[in-house]
Design a protein around this motif. Structure first.
Motif, PDB file in Angstrom:
ATOM      1  N   PHE A   1       0.831  -1.204   0.000  1.00  0.00           N
ATOM      2  CA  PHE A   1       0.000   0.000   0.000  1.00  0.00           C
ATOM      3  C   PHE A   1       0.869   1.260   0.000  1.00  0.00           C
ATOM      4  O   PHE A   1       0.630   2.202  -0.769  1.00  0.00           O
ATOM      5  CB  PHE A   1      -0.918  -0.022   1.212  1.00  0.00           C
ATOM      6  CG  PHE A   1      -1.657   1.260   1.462  1.00  0.00           C
ATOM      7  CD1 PHE A   1      -2.740   1.613   0.678  1.00  0.00           C
ATOM      8  CD2 PHE A   1      -1.262   2.118   2.472  1.00  0.00           C
ATOM      9  CE1 PHE A   1      -3.422   2.802   0.898  1.00  0.00           C
ATOM     10  CE2 PHE A   1      -1.934   3.302   2.709  1.00  0.00           C
ATOM     11  CZ  PHE A   1      -3.017   3.644   1.918  1.00  0.00           C
ATOM     12  N   LEU A   2       1.906   1.285   0.844  1.00  0.00           N
ATOM     13  CA  LEU A   2       2.807   2.439   0.901  1.00  0.00           C
ATOM     14  C   LEU A   2       3.511   2.664  -0.427  1.00  0.00           C
ATOM     15  O   LEU A   2       3.770   3.810  -0.806  1.00  0.00           O
ATOM     16  CB  LEU A   2       3.845   2.245   2.007  1.00  0.00           C
ATOM     17  CG  LEU A   2       3.358   2.363   3.452  1.00  0.00           C
ATOM     18  CD1 LEU A   2       4.525   2.113   4.404  1.00  0.00           C
ATOM     19  CD2 LEU A   2       2.742   3.735   3.719  1.00  0.00           C
ATOM     20  N   GLN A   3       3.831   1.585  -1.129  1.00  0.00           N
ATOM     21  CA  GLN A   3       4.474   1.741  -2.427  1.00  0.00           C
ATOM     22  C   GLN A   3       3.571   2.504  -3.390  1.00  0.00           C
ATOM     23  O   GLN A   3       4.034   3.360  -4.156  1.00  0.00           O
ATOM     24  CB  GLN A   3       4.833   0.381  -3.017  1.00  0.00           C
ATOM     25  CG  GLN A   3       5.562   0.459  -4.354  1.00  0.00           C
ATOM     26  CD  GLN A   3       5.916  -0.906  -4.910  1.00  0.00           C
ATOM     27  OE1 GLN A   3       5.948  -1.895  -4.178  1.00  0.00           O
ATOM     28  NE2 GLN A   3       6.171  -0.967  -6.205  1.00  0.00           N
ATOM     29  N   GLY A   4       2.266   2.197  -3.357  1.00  0.00           N
ATOM     30  CA  GLY A   4       1.334   2.934  -4.202  1.00  0.00           C
ATOM     31  C   GLY A   4       1.273   4.397  -3.834  1.00  0.00           C
ATOM     32  O   GLY A   4       1.259   5.270  -4.713  1.00  0.00           O
ATOM     33  N   VAL A   5       1.247   4.703  -2.532  1.00  0.00           N
ATOM     34  CA  VAL A   5       1.269   6.097  -2.084  1.00  0.00           C
ATOM     35  C   VAL A   5       2.559   6.770  -2.553  1.00  0.00           C
ATOM     36  O   VAL A   5       2.553   7.898  -3.068  1.00  0.00           O
ATOM     37  CB  VAL A   5       1.151   6.185  -0.550  1.00  0.00           C
ATOM     38  CG1 VAL A   5       1.269   7.639  -0.088  1.00  0.00           C
ATOM     39  CG2 VAL A   5      -0.169   5.599  -0.080  1.00  0.00           C
ATOM     40  N   ALA A   6       3.691   6.072  -2.396  1.00  0.00           N
ATOM     41  CA  ALA A   6       4.992   6.645  -2.730  1.00  0.00           C
ATOM     42  C   ALA A   6       5.109   6.958  -4.212  1.00  0.00           C
ATOM     43  O   ALA A   6       5.737   7.952  -4.597  1.00  0.00           O
ATOM     44  CB  ALA A   6       6.100   5.694  -2.299  1.00  0.00           C
ATOM     45  N   GLU A   7       4.530   6.124  -5.069  1.00  0.00           N
ATOM     46  CA  GLU A   7       4.590   6.383  -6.512  1.00  0.00           C
ATOM     47  C   GLU A   7       3.958   7.730  -6.854  1.00  0.00           C
ATOM     48  O   GLU A   7       4.502   8.505  -7.652  1.00  0.00           O
ATOM     49  CB  GLU A   7       3.895   5.258  -7.279  1.00  0.00           C
ATOM     50  CG  GLU A   7       4.657   3.946  -7.281  1.00  0.00           C
ATOM     51  CD  GLU A   7       3.900   2.847  -7.989  1.00  0.00           C
ATOM     52  OE1 GLU A   7       2.825   3.138  -8.590  1.00  0.00           O
ATOM     53  OE2 GLU A   7       4.353   1.688  -7.957  1.00  0.00           O
ATOM     54  N   VAL A   8       2.815   8.006  -6.265  1.00  0.00           N
ATOM     55  CA  VAL A   8       2.134   9.275  -6.526  1.00  0.00           C
ATOM     56  C   VAL A   8       2.918  10.429  -5.903  1.00  0.00           C
ATOM     57  O   VAL A   8       3.052  11.499  -6.504  1.00  0.00           O
ATOM     58  CB  VAL A   8       0.695   9.225  -5.985  1.00  0.00           C
ATOM     59  CG1 VAL A   8       0.007  10.579  -6.120  1.00  0.00           C
ATOM     60  CG2 VAL A   8      -0.108   8.155  -6.726  1.00  0.00           C
ATOM     61  N   CYS A   9       3.461  10.214  -4.702  1.00  0.00           N
ATOM     62  CA  CYS A   9       4.282  11.254  -4.061  1.00  0.00           C
ATOM     63  C   CYS A   9       5.499  11.584  -4.911  1.00  0.00           C
ATOM     64  O   CYS A   9       5.848  12.760  -5.085  1.00  0.00           O
ATOM     65  CB  CYS A   9       4.711  10.797  -2.669  1.00  0.00           C
ATOM     66  SG  CYS A   9       3.407  10.826  -1.426  1.00  0.00           S
ATOM     67  N   ASP A  10       6.170  10.572  -5.431  1.00  0.00           N
ATOM     68  CA  ASP A  10       7.348  10.809  -6.271  1.00  0.00           C
ATOM     69  C   ASP A  10       6.990  11.666  -7.473  1.00  0.00           C
ATOM     70  O   ASP A  10       7.716  12.608  -7.827  1.00  0.00           O
ATOM     71  CB  ASP A  10       7.928   9.477  -6.751  1.00  0.00           C
ATOM     72  CG  ASP A  10       8.666   8.716  -5.659  1.00  0.00           C
ATOM     73  OD1 ASP A  10       8.986   9.333  -4.629  1.00  0.00           O
ATOM     74  OD2 ASP A  10       8.907   7.507  -5.836  1.00  0.00           O
ATOM     75  N   HIS A  11       5.880  11.348  -8.105  1.00  0.00           N
ATOM     76  CA  HIS A  11       5.468  12.078  -9.308  1.00  0.00           C
ATOM     77  C   HIS A  11       5.128  13.534  -8.986  1.00  0.00           C
ATOM     78  O   HIS A  11       5.385  14.440  -9.784  1.00  0.00           O
ATOM     79  CB  HIS A  11       4.258  11.392  -9.935  1.00  0.00           C
ATOM     80  CG  HIS A  11       3.795  12.015 -11.206  1.00  0.00           C
ATOM     81  ND1 HIS A  11       4.477  11.877 -12.406  1.00  0.00           N
ATOM     82  CD2 HIS A  11       2.724  12.812 -11.478  1.00  0.00           C
ATOM     83  CE1 HIS A  11       3.845  12.548 -13.348  1.00  0.00           C
ATOM     84  NE2 HIS A  11       2.782  13.121 -12.822  1.00  0.00           N
ATOM     85  N   ALA A  12       4.577  13.760  -7.787  1.00  0.00           N
ATOM     86  CA  ALA A  12       4.152  15.115  -7.395  1.00  0.00           C
ATOM     87  C   ALA A  12       5.241  15.895  -6.675  1.00  0.00           C
ATOM     88  O   ALA A  12       5.029  17.064  -6.326  1.00  0.00           O
ATOM     89  CB  ALA A  12       2.903  15.024  -6.513  1.00  0.00           C
TER      90      ALA A  12
END
Length: 347
Positions: free
Chosen positions: A86-97
């Motif tokens: 789940f955190l990996q999914g959050v992190a992907e969006v954080c990285d992009h933003a």
């Protein structure tokens, strides 16, 4: 002596504003001038503007805070494969933003939302409802995961009832009629056995999302004329190494096991192997949630994909994107692998 930006500007022979632009808006400074300022900074040992001052000035942290499940510290959270997914999914969006990710231990006072240096929050358990009001008072955007908070609040969850229904139907279609259930105990402590024929409170399955799985199992079994309360069930913490052996001891007639946890499902496969049981010839196993370890197990474990990555991505977008609150419900997928097969004759 603490080196300041004005000291760097003086050493480079430029104004403080020019030196500031080198660190905060480098494209506005000619390359040769930029290199002169950076060389002066290196010589003086200046690492850049004080991040604390910038945060106070801008009033933003460029960080999303994710609250770890109740009673879990940060180490516990990172040790759980499903939560890491789940955190990996959050992190992907954080990285992009261009955002960072902060794990916030559950609690009140200084350990909770009131002191977290984050612009928005993700709450992953129904027991986090008490943290929603502090987030509102901070005027922080937030989203909740795995429970329905009602209208007006960002939320994303998976239809776990449908996923559990599909897994039980799959085993019934293979001819299985003798089941055992491994349910979820989220707190530490000894396993709890729920014997056949006894009334079971909702808490026997675990948290609300686990209770939805139990309802899904029950709906499928009822279609085949089986009362779920006639099925032996063990409620165990996924970290309990003795749980798989305990369940197989308590349900020796079971030809199929429904596990609410992928790691418990993998443990059941291992314990079956130690006992000389062949999966799926002697025993079929289906678990909820999917991790790489499930596909790598021997045999590969049939699972319900709980969409952990996608849940994380959507939760982060709900926090970062402005707009009216919305609720999203994801449909899980049954991933058929080698751990399920036709029912054997009853032992």
């Amino acid at each position: 002596m603490r080196i300041r930006l004005v000291d760097v500007a003086r050493a480079a022979g430029v104004s403080r504003g020019t030196a500031s632009n080198v660190f905060n808006a480098p494209d506005m400074v000619r390359p040769e001038l930029r290199e002169r300022v950076l060389a002066a900074a290196r010589e003086l040992g200046y690492l850049g503007p004080d991040a604390r001052g910038r945060l106070l000035r801008d009033g933003r942290f460029n960080t999303i805070g994710v609250m770890a499940p109740s009673d879990w510290g940060v180490g516990d959270a990172l040790g759980n494969g499903v939560f890491r997914q789940f955190l990996q999914g959050v992190a992907e969006v954080c990285d992009h933003a261009g955002y960072s990710l902060l794990l916030v231990p559950d609690g009140t006072s200084s350990r909770g939302i009131t002191a977290a240096l984050a612009d928005g929050f993700i709450f992953g358990r129904v027991e986090h409802m008490h943290q929603i009001e502090p987030a509102r008072l901070r005027r922080s955007p937030f989203a909740v995961v795995d429970f329905d908070p009602g209208p007006g609040i960002n939320a994303v969850r998976v239809d776990s009832r449908a996923g559990a229904l599909a897994s039980a139907r799959h085993l019934l279609e293979l001819g299985h009629r003798h089941f055992a259930i491994m349910s979820f105990r989220r707190e530490a402590g000894p396993s709890r056995y729920h014997a056949p024929g006894q009334h079971r409170p909702a808490e026997a399955a675990g948290m609300p999302t686990d209770q939805e799985k139990y309802i899904g199992y029950g709906l499928a079994l009822r279609e085949a004329g089986i009362d779920i309360e006639s099925v032996p069930m063990l409620q165990a913490n996924p970290a309990d190494p003795a749980a798989a052996a305990q369940l197989l001891d308590l349900a020796p007639q079971a030809t199929a096991i429904l596990s609410m946890s992928v790691m418990q499902g993998i443990g059941i496969l291992a314990e079956a192997g130690r006992r000389g049981l062949l999966v799926p010839r002697d025993l079929s196993v289906v678990a909820y949630n999917d991790l790489p370890e499930a596909a790598a197990a021997t045999p590969a474990l049939t699972t319900v994909d709980g969409m952990g990555l996608e849940k994380g991505r959507i939760a982060a977008r709900l926090v970062l994107e402005a707009g009216a609150p919305r609720q999203e419900v994801l449909q899980p997928r049954l991933l058929l692998r080698a751990s399920t097969g036709p029912a054997p004759s009853r032992r």
